[in-house]
Design a protein around this motif. Structure first.
Motif, PDB file in Angstrom:
ATOM      1  N   THR A  90      41.061  38.235  30.764  1.00  0.00           N
ATOM      2  CA  THR A  90      40.977  39.354  31.711  1.00  0.00           C
ATOM      3  C   THR A  90      39.700  40.159  31.483  1.00  0.00           C
ATOM      4  OG1 THR A  90      43.383  39.503  31.812  1.00  0.00           O
ATOM      5  CG2 THR A  90      42.121  41.432  32.536  1.00  0.00           C
ATOM      6  N   GLU A  91      39.393  40.419  30.214  1.00  0.00           N
ATOM      7  CA  GLU A  91      38.185  41.179  29.886  1.00  0.00           C
ATOM      8  C   GLU A  91      36.929  40.444  30.348  1.00  0.00           C
ATOM      9  OE1 GLU A  91      35.684  42.557  25.913  1.00  0.00           O
ATOM     10  OE2 GLU A  91      37.838  42.160  25.759  1.00  0.00           O
ATOM     11  N   LEU A  92      36.878  39.134  30.114  1.00  0.00           N
ATOM     12  CA  LEU A  92      35.686  38.377  30.457  1.00  0.00           C
ATOM     13  C   LEU A  92      35.539  38.184  31.964  1.00  0.00           C
ATOM     14  CD1 LEU A  92      35.664  35.747  27.586  1.00  0.00           C
ATOM     15  CD2 LEU A  92      34.038  37.613  27.941  1.00  0.00           C
ATOM     16  N   VAL A  93      36.638  38.001  32.675  1.00  0.00           N
ATOM     17  CA  VAL A  93      36.544  37.906  34.141  1.00  0.00           C
ATOM     18  C   VAL A  93      36.015  39.219  34.715  1.00  0.00           C
ATOM     19  CG1 VAL A  93      37.882  37.700  36.271  1.00  0.00           C
ATOM     20  CG2 VAL A  93      38.280  36.096  34.405  1.00  0.00           C
ATOM     21  N   GLY A  94      36.464  40.334  34.164  1.00  0.00           N
ATOM     22  CA  GLY A  94      35.933  41.621  34.598  1.00  0.00           C
ATOM     23  C   GLY A  94      34.434  41.727  34.344  1.00  0.00           C
ATOM     24  N   VAL A  96      32.354  39.179  34.153  1.00  0.00           N
ATOM     25  CA  VAL A  96      31.721  38.266  35.113  1.00  0.00           C
ATOM     26  C   VAL A  96      31.494  38.968  36.451  1.00  0.00           C
ATOM     27  CG1 VAL A  96      32.205  36.266  36.600  1.00  0.00           C
ATOM     28  CG2 VAL A  96      32.443  36.062  34.116  1.00  0.00           C
ATOM     29  N   GLU A  97      32.507  39.646  36.941  1.00  0.00           N
ATOM     30  CA  GLU A  97      32.380  40.312  38.237  1.00  0.00           C
ATOM     31  C   GLU A  97      31.335  41.422  38.182  1.00  0.00           C
ATOM     32  OE1 GLU A  97      36.386  41.476  38.982  1.00  0.00           O
ATOM     33  OE2 GLU A  97      37.087  39.411  39.272  1.00  0.00           O
ATOM     34  N   ASP A  98      31.322  42.194  37.097  1.00  0.00           N
ATOM     35  CA  ASP A  98      30.322  43.257  36.957  1.00  0.00           C
ATOM     36  C   ASP A  98      28.910  42.668  36.902  1.00  0.00           C
ATOM     37  OD1 ASP A  98      32.301  45.173  36.939  1.00  0.00           O
ATOM     38  OD2 ASP A  98      32.353  45.364  34.745  1.00  0.00           O
ATOM     39  N   ARG A  99      28.751  41.598  36.136  1.00  0.00           N
ATOM     40  CA  ARG A  99      27.418  40.995  36.022  1.00  0.00           C
ATOM     41  C   ARG A  99      26.971  40.400  37.349  1.00  0.00           C
ATOM     42  NH1 ARG A  99      22.551  41.416  35.112  1.00  0.00           N
ATOM     43  NH2 ARG A  99      21.405  39.484  34.695  1.00  0.00           N
ATOM     44  N   THR A 121      46.764  32.013  37.403  1.00  0.00           N
ATOM     45  CA  THR A 121      47.496  33.249  37.690  1.00  0.00           C
ATOM     46  C   THR A 121      46.577  34.466  37.602  1.00  0.00           C
ATOM     47  OG1 THR A 121      49.569  32.295  36.879  1.00  0.00           O
ATOM     48  CG2 THR A 121      49.429  34.700  36.960  1.00  0.00           C
ATOM     49  N   LEU A 122      45.704  34.480  36.601  1.00  0.00           N
ATOM     50  CA  LEU A 122      44.780  35.604  36.437  1.00  0.00           C
ATOM     51  C   LEU A 122      43.875  35.758  37.656  1.00  0.00           C
ATOM     52  CD1 LEU A 122      43.275  37.811  34.896  1.00  0.00           C
ATOM     53  CD2 LEU A 122      41.988  36.003  33.727  1.00  0.00           C
ATOM     54  N   LEU A 123      43.244  34.669  38.089  1.00  0.00           N
ATOM     55  CA  LEU A 123      42.332  34.780  39.221  1.00  0.00           C
ATOM     56  C   LEU A 123      43.073  35.130  40.508  1.00  0.00           C
ATOM     57  CD1 LEU A 123      39.753  31.895  38.642  1.00  0.00           C
ATOM     58  CD2 LEU A 123      39.663  34.278  37.920  1.00  0.00           C
ATOM     59  N   ARG A 124      44.234  34.547  40.692  1.00  0.00           N
ATOM     60  CA  ARG A 124      45.026  34.870  41.896  1.00  0.00           C
ATOM     61  C   ARG A 124      45.391  36.352  41.908  1.00  0.00           C
ATOM     62  NH1 ARG A 124      45.077  31.705  46.368  1.00  0.00           N
ATOM     63  NH2 ARG A 124      45.904  29.627  46.035  1.00  0.00           N
ATOM     64  N   SER A 125      45.717  36.896  40.742  1.00  0.00           N
ATOM     65  CA  SER A 125      46.125  38.302  40.677  1.00  0.00           C
ATOM     66  C   SER A 125      44.972  39.244  41.000  1.00  0.00           C
ATOM     67  CB  SER A 125      46.673  38.631  39.280  1.00  0.00           C
ATOM     68  OG  SER A 125      45.640  38.657  38.312  1.00  0.00           O
ATOM     69  N   ARG A 126      43.742  38.749  40.882  1.00  0.00           N
ATOM     70  CA  ARG A 126      42.561  39.560  41.163  1.00  0.00           C
ATOM     71  C   ARG A 126      41.999  39.284  42.543  1.00  0.00           C
ATOM     72  NH1 ARG A 126      40.542  41.674  36.105  1.00  0.00           N
ATOM     73  NH2 ARG A 126      38.502  42.095  37.056  1.00  0.00           N
ATOM     74  N   VAL A 288      38.224  25.329  42.548  1.00  0.00           N
ATOM     75  CA  VAL A 288      37.175  26.337  42.563  1.00  0.00           C
ATOM     76  C   VAL A 288      37.734  27.558  43.303  1.00  0.00           C
ATOM     77  CG1 VAL A 288      34.805  26.912  43.168  1.00  0.00           C
ATOM     78  CG2 VAL A 288      35.437  24.539  42.642  1.00  0.00           C
ATOM     79  N   TYR A 289      37.793  28.693  42.611  1.00  0.00           N
ATOM     80  CA  TYR A 289      38.261  29.945  43.210  1.00  0.00           C
ATOM     81  C   TYR A 289      37.063  30.871  43.416  1.00  0.00           C
ATOM     82  CZ  TYR A 289      43.008  28.500  42.016  1.00  0.00           C
ATOM     83  OH  TYR A 289      44.195  27.812  41.922  1.00  0.00           O
ATOM     84  N   ARG A 290      37.125  31.654  44.485  1.00  0.00           N
ATOM     85  CA  ARG A 290      36.041  32.592  44.781  1.00  0.00           C
ATOM     86  C   ARG A 290      36.596  33.918  45.233  1.00  0.00           C
ATOM     87  NH1 ARG A 290      31.725  31.017  49.354  1.00  0.00           N
ATOM     88  NH2 ARG A 290      33.466  31.595  50.699  1.00  0.00           N
ATOM     89  N   THR A 291      35.895  34.986  44.869  1.00  0.00           N
ATOM     90  CA  THR A 291      36.280  36.314  45.323  1.00  0.00           C
ATOM     91  C   THR A 291      35.081  37.040  45.897  1.00  0.00           C
ATOM     92  OG1 THR A 291      37.448  38.332  44.667  1.00  0.00           O
ATOM     93  CG2 THR A 291      35.824  37.500  43.135  1.00  0.00           C
TER      94      THR A 291
END
Length: 293
Positions: A90-94, A96-99, A121-126, A288-291
């Motif tokens: 969770t910390e690293l995905v956050g 990634v998005e900030d960077r 599940t983590l990516l879907r939740s975000r 491959v998931y994208r936001t």
């Protein structure tokens, strides 16, 4: 546990690959990743290690997780199974998005193994949505000799083929890849890697022109042979050349003691049906998931 975060260095590459391999072993009872892939990725032109990478370390200095962002659009996050469930992903995905926002990117994508339920599940939740699918395909390494189109011959890759093979590969991938890779980047992630195996990488030649090629890499921790790239020049497609290239590579892999030829294909290429017609079967898959940022 008191985890700490810092940028990655090239010296971290073996430890980072060990995280990837540990997950593959846990999910599939077999390691498919190539050990030198991490080092190759960390040296891509759009990667600045201090800004675009992070490793999470334990008090003992072990690397528990890592992440990187490539050009603000692609990313990867891996957590060692021994440290799963502690919020590191969770910390690293956050991060990634900030960077990616710092890159002024409007969206970022990440590939997750379909066996990775926690990552999915983590990516879907975000709010991440499915962008594409990757399939790992396989075929036997036995069979009849390759049947070639008239006027075409096959031989192993030679150093002088590099520029011509690069052009064939890039032209073939232009329809779906987001950008055309410079020669130095392509070579650094393929023929200049220590895992590149020229003997298992046939080149198709018509006259004095390269019209097709396979790039194969060694998988030291796997019984498989691995095709990293397969490309055929547009005016030679539909003539059985892709089948001939794969057959040549498969037979050579068998002679070197490999049990199966494997390769990944991406839904964006539209090539799955072609590979299935060539006798390949799906072993496993990733998504491959994208936001939107």
């Amino acid at each position: 546990m008191d985890f700490r975060t810092r940028p990655a260095t090239l010296a971290d590459a073996p430890a980072i690959h060990a995280i990837i391999a540990a997950n593959e072993q846990a999910w599939h009872a077999q390691v498919q990743s190539v050990p030198d892939a991490v080092a190759a990725d960390l040296q891509r032109p759009l990667i600045t290690l201090d800004l675009d990478t992070r490793v999470v370390t334990t008090p003992d200095g072990d690397i528990a997780a890592w992440a990187w962002v490539h050009g603000g659009r692609r990313s990867q996050v891996d957590v060692h199974p021994s440290y799963a469930g502690r919020g590191l992903g969770t910390e690293l995905v956050g991060w990634v998005e900030d960077r990616s926002r710092e890159h002024h990117s409007e969206r970022v994508a990440q590939t997750v193994d379909d066996a990775d339920e926690a990552g999915t599940t983590l990516l879907r939740s975000r709010g991440y949505e499915v962008l594409a699918t990757n399939w790992l395909l396989e075929r036997p390494v036995d069979g009849d000799a390759p049947v070639l189109p008239q006027g075409v011959t096959l031989r192993p890759f030679a150093e002088d083929d590099a520029q011509a093979v690069y052009k064939v590969v890039q032209d073939a991938f232009d329809d779906w890849q987001p950008r055309r890779h410079p020669y130095e980047e392509w070579a650094g992630t393929s023929i200049e890697r220590s895992s590149f195996n020229a003997a298992l990488s046939p080149v198709a030649v018509a006259g004095d022109e390269v019209v097709g090629a396979v790039i194969s890499l060694d998988l030291p921790d796997s019984p498989d042979g691995y095709v990293d790239q397969l490309a055929v020049r547009s005016d030679f497609r539909g003539r059985g050349l892709a089948r001939a290239l794969l057959t040549y590579a498969a037979l050579e892999m068998g002679r070197q003691g490999r049990q199966t030829l494997t390769l990944w294909t991406h839904s964006g290429t539209g090539a799955l049906a072609m590979y299935e017609r060539l006798g390949m079967k799906v072993r496993r898959s990733s998504t491959v998931y994208r936001t939107e940022l």
